[in-house]
Design a protein around this motif. Sequence first.
Motif, short mmCIF file in Angstrom:
data_model
loop_
_atom_site.label_atom_id
_atom_site.label_comp_id
_atom_site.label_asym_id
_atom_site.label_seq_id
_atom_site.Cartn_x
_atom_site.Cartn_y
_atom_site.Cartn_z
N LYS A 1 39.95 -6.55 16.43
CA LYS A 1 39.64 -7.61 15.47
C LYS A 1 40.39 -7.40 14.16
N THR A 2 40.47 -6.17 13.69
CA THR A 2 41.19 -5.87 12.46
C THR A 2 42.67 -6.17 12.61
N SER A 3 43.23 -5.80 13.75
CA SER A 3 44.65 -6.07 14.01
C SER A 3 44.92 -7.57 14.05
N LEU A 4 44.02 -8.33 14.68
CA LEU A 4 44.18 -9.78 14.75
C LEU A 4 44.10 -10.41 13.36
N LYS A 5 43.17 -9.96 12.53
CA LYS A 5 43.04 -10.49 11.17
C LYS A 5 44.30 -10.20 10.37
N SER A 6 44.81 -9.00 10.52
CA SER A 6 46.04 -8.63 9.81
C SER A 6 47.22 -9.48 10.28
N LEU A 7 47.31 -9.68 11.58
CA LEU A 7 48.38 -10.50 12.14
C LEU A 7 48.29 -11.94 11.63
N HIS A 8 47.07 -12.49 11.59
CA HIS A 8 46.90 -13.85 11.07
C HIS A 8 47.32 -13.94 9.61
N ALA A 9 46.98 -12.95 8.81
CA ALA A 9 47.38 -12.94 7.40
C ALA A 9 48.90 -12.87 7.27
N ASN A 10 49.53 -12.02 8.08
CA ASN A 10 50.99 -11.92 8.06
C ASN A 10 51.65 -13.22 8.51
N LEU A 11 51.06 -13.89 9.48
CA LEU A 11 51.60 -15.17 9.94
C LEU A 11 51.57 -16.21 8.83
N ALA A 12 50.50 -16.21 8.05
CA ALA A 12 50.37 -17.17 6.97
C ALA A 12 51.47 -17.00 5.93
N SER B 1 56.48 -9.46 20.35
CA SER B 1 56.97 -8.63 19.25
C SER B 1 58.49 -8.52 19.29
N ALA B 2 59.05 -8.45 20.48
CA ALA B 2 60.51 -8.39 20.60
C ALA B 2 61.15 -9.69 20.13
N LYS B 3 60.51 -10.83 20.41
CA LYS B 3 61.05 -12.11 19.99
C LYS B 3 61.00 -12.29 18.47
N PHE B 4 60.01 -11.67 17.83
CA PHE B 4 59.86 -11.81 16.39
C PHE B 4 60.67 -10.76 15.61
N ALA B 5 61.21 -9.77 16.27
CA ALA B 5 61.83 -8.63 15.60
C ALA B 5 62.89 -9.02 14.57
N ALA B 6 63.77 -9.94 14.90
CA ALA B 6 64.88 -10.27 14.01
C ALA B 6 64.45 -11.12 12.81
N LYS B 7 63.70 -12.18 13.06
CA LYS B 7 63.36 -13.12 11.99
C LYS B 7 62.13 -12.73 11.19
N HIS B 8 61.18 -12.07 11.83
CA HIS B 8 59.91 -11.77 11.19
C HIS B 8 59.49 -10.32 11.49
N PRO B 9 60.15 -9.34 10.87
CA PRO B 9 59.84 -7.94 11.18
C PRO B 9 58.39 -7.56 10.89
N THR B 10 57.75 -8.19 9.91
CA THR B 10 56.35 -7.89 9.63
C THR B 10 55.47 -8.30 10.79
N LEU B 11 55.75 -9.45 11.37
CA LEU B 11 54.98 -9.91 12.52
C LEU B 11 55.26 -9.03 13.74
N GLU B 12 56.48 -8.62 13.88
CA GLU B 12 56.86 -7.78 15.02
C GLU B 12 56.04 -6.51 15.04
N SER B 13 55.89 -5.86 13.91
CA SER B 13 55.13 -4.60 13.89
C SER B 13 53.65 -4.85 14.17
N GLY B 14 53.11 -5.96 13.67
CA GLY B 14 51.72 -6.30 13.95
C GLY B 14 51.47 -6.60 15.41
N LEU B 15 52.40 -7.31 16.03
CA LEU B 15 52.28 -7.60 17.46
C LEU B 15 52.43 -6.34 18.30
N ARG B 16 53.31 -5.46 17.86
CA ARG B 16 53.47 -4.18 18.57
C ARG B 16 52.17 -3.38 18.51
N GLU B 17 51.55 -3.34 17.33
CA GLU B 17 50.28 -2.63 17.16
C GLU B 17 49.19 -3.26 18.03
N LEU B 18 49.14 -4.58 18.05
CA LEU B 18 48.18 -5.29 18.88
C LEU B 18 48.40 -4.95 20.36
#
Length: 91
Positions: free
Chosen positions: A6-17, A65-82
């Motif tokens: 749940k914490t990882s999902l909340k963080s990912l949603h915040a990063n997406l915003a 996470s691999a698809k987001f790596a180039a354009k959105h590195p913050t999202l990539e790390s959150g997806l990797r953690e998830l």
Amino acid sequence: MDSNLKTSLKSLHANLANAGPVDEELQELLRQLNGDIQALLERGAEPAAGESTTYGLAERSQELSAKFAAKHPTLESGLRELGTILSNMGI
């Protein structure tokens, strides 16, 4: 483990915003993954009789996470953690 998820999902949603524009295909993939994870959290780790399993969520998260790596590195790390959390849960 649910609280980590749940914490990882909340963080990912915040990063997406804050990530800026994300193309429609990736948005749809994220919505599907989020819906499957929310369903998992609502029912617990075990699927009900006749219900499809959520096997592969960790792998799907890693693929995203691999698809987001180039354009959105913050999202990539959150997806990797998830993905790691889901994998550790055996999902």
